[in-house]
Design a protein around this motif. Structure first.
Motif: not given
Length: 335
Positions: A269-297
């Motif tokens: 796995r790779v870690q893309l950040g640590a967030f106080r609110d899960q909503g911010n983590a989900e926002t970050q995933w939406n930002t990078v998911r297109g660059r990591l095709r096939g990876a699961q959050p």
């Protein structure tokens, strides 16, 4: 008495003409003795050359006083010899002089040296200066620049910088994080790390387990309400014992423009950040998911923090390539 030794004695007697004689062999002899653990002999080789003005010898003697090897431990004398070498343009001495001033509480004096060193790409000073900027400690608070410097220090392999970056992620806004990430990419292109000298000891390699100025191991900052100011990141305080003649880490290459292929069945796995609110983590995933095709959050809880991870990589190499493709602060996580 050998010809080389006669030249050395003559240089000392003339108080300042050392640069005109071939003294490198004597400095190197001290480095060789240091590598064998004969610190007293190493100091004996360097001291007369340092007094006569040789910057490599001055840097090495400063290292000896900083570590208490071959001489009594003396931070004050270490600072003095680092300064002498730094004023002659010795880049490693400038790095260490800035750190020494910071650790002695002379932050105003340390700042210009830290700035020059961090701009050149030195990860230890990026860690220290980034922490100062985040906390507003002796400098105006600047979250984007603090985040950028900590990102660069983390990318060099400093574990303390990676841990501090994760703490910053809990409090910094998405807008400041985006600015900091862009600034980190700019710094990566501008950095011009100095080549290690064959005649100095105590290199700044990121392979040293404990960096020369490390952030203390502390629990995660307590959760703050949305209106509260960011928590302070602990200031770097502790010195290690550098490994003699260790090479500096290679410059970090520019990030790749395309994501690496991903095998969904992999366990890396790779870690893309640590967030106080899960909503911010989900926002970050939406930002990078297109660059990591096939990876699961994966949204992994760690106390009050949510760690955003992406999985499915077949090997460490695949995960490392994915980190480059993500274009955000990223750490590889082993199975």
């Amino acid at each position: 008495m050998t010809v080389g030794r006669k030249l050395l004695v003559g240089a000392i007697a003339l108080s300042g003409v050392l640069a005109a004689v071939p003294a490198y062999a004597d400095v190197k002899a001290g480095v060789d003795a240091w590598g064998k653990g004969d610190y007293t002999r190493a100091v004996g080789e360097w001291r007369p050359l340092a007094i006569a003005g040789d910057p490599d010898a001055q840097f090495n003697l400063a290292q000896a006083y900083k570590l208490g090897r071959g001489v009594p431990l003396d931070p004050g004398l270490a600072e003095s010899w680092f300064r002498k070498a730094a004023l002659q343009g010795h880049l490693q001495a400038g790095d260490n002089y800035g750190l020494a001033l910071f650790q002695l509480g002379k932050k105003t004096d340390a700042l210009p040296w830290l700035e020059k060193s961090a701009a050149r790409g030195e990860p230890r000073t990026q860690l220290v200066l980034g922490t100062m900027l985040f906390n507003g400690d002796g400098v105006p608070r600047d979250f984007p620049r603090a985040y950028a410097l900590m990102t660069r220090a983390s990318a060099s392999g400093l574990q303390s910088a990676s841990q501090t970056l994760a703490q910053m992620d809990q409090y910094i806004s998405p807008a400041d994080r985006e600015k900091g990430t862009a600034l980190a990419q700019k710094y990566a292109l501008q950095a011009t790390p100095a080549a290690p000298s064959r005649s100095t000891v105590g290199g700044n390699s990121a392979r040293v387990d404990v960096p020369a100025s490390r952030v203390a191991e502390t629990p995660q900052p307590t959760r703050l309400p949305p209106s509260s100011p960011p928590a302070r990141v602990p200031a770097p305080t502790r010195e290690p014992a550098p490994t003699p003649t260790t090479p500096k880490p290679a410059p970090v290459k520019a990030v790749a423009s395309k994501p690496a292929p991903v095998k969904a069945t992999g366990k890396w796995r790779v870690q893309l950040g640590a967030f106080r609110d899960q909503g911010n983590a989900e926002t970050q995933w939406n930002t990078v998911r297109g660059r990591l095709r096939g990876a699961q959050p994966f949204y992994t809880k760690a106390g009050s923090v949510t760690r955003l991870q992406a999985g499915g990589f077949a090997s460490k190499a695949d995960a490392t390539r994915a980190c480059s493709a993500a274009r955000v602060p990223c750490v590889v996580v082993a199975p």
